[in-house]
Design a protein around this motif. Structure first.
Motif, PDB file in Angstrom:
ATOM      1  N   THR A   1       0.833  -1.202   0.000  1.00 34.51           N
ATOM      2  CA  THR A   1       0.000   0.000   0.000  1.00 34.51           C
ATOM      3  C   THR A   1       0.868   1.252   0.000  1.00 34.51           C
ATOM      4  OG1 THR A   1      -1.738  -1.183   1.193  1.00 34.51           O
ATOM      5  CG2 THR A   1      -1.835   1.220   1.210  1.00 34.51           C
ATOM      6  N   GLY A   2       1.905   1.250   0.831  1.00 32.05           N
ATOM      7  CA  GLY A   2       2.836   2.383   0.861  1.00 32.05           C
ATOM      8  C   GLY A   2       3.541   2.570  -0.465  1.00 32.05           C
ATOM      9  N   LEU A   3       3.933   1.476  -1.091  1.00 33.50           N
ATOM     10  CA  LEU A   3       4.608   1.555  -2.382  1.00 33.50           C
ATOM     11  C   LEU A   3       3.686   2.108  -3.466  1.00 33.50           C
ATOM     12  CD1 LEU A   3       7.144   0.903  -4.062  1.00 33.50           C
ATOM     13  CD2 LEU A   3       6.161  -1.351  -4.473  1.00 33.50           C
ATOM     14  N   ILE A   4       2.438   1.700  -3.469  1.00 37.56           N
ATOM     15  CA  ILE A   4       1.478   2.198  -4.460  1.00 37.56           C
ATOM     16  C   ILE A   4       1.231   3.690  -4.260  1.00 37.56           C
ATOM     17  CG2 ILE A   4      -0.940   2.069  -5.181  1.00 37.56           C
ATOM     18  CD1 ILE A   4      -0.713  -0.990  -4.734  1.00 37.56           C
ATOM     19  N   ILE A   5       1.119   4.123  -3.001  1.00 40.63           N
ATOM     20  CA  ILE A   5       0.939   5.551  -2.721  1.00 40.63           C
ATOM     21  C   ILE A   5       2.176   6.334  -3.163  1.00 40.63           C
ATOM     22  CG2 ILE A   5       0.732   7.250  -0.850  1.00 40.63           C
ATOM     23  CD1 ILE A   5      -1.061   5.162   0.577  1.00 40.63           C
TER      24      ILE A   5
END
Length: 67
Positions: free
Chosen positions: A16-20
């Protein structure tokens, strides 16, 4: 907490952090290249399509393989 639970939670949080972060990179790319609103929208559409495909693949695997 077992290793499986830890792995599942950490993968969810990290992905999720990587996608953001990738969304921020696309926005910054549009801003630095002075692409304008339409150009930035096209960047999000094209480059974000890979993220959508990755998420869709995971959803399909969850529903078809674990059925």
């Amino acid at each position: 907490m077992s290793e499986e639970q830890f792995t599942d939670i950490s993968m969810t949080v990290c992905l999720t952090g990587l996608i953001i972060f990738m969304g921020f990179i696309i926005w910054d790319l549009g801003k630095k290249s002075q692409a304008g609103k339409m150009g930035t929208a096209v960047l999000f559409l094209v480059l974000g399509f890979g993220v959508v495909g990755f998420i869709f693949k995971n959803v399909l695997v969850e529903f078809l393989v674990l059925k």
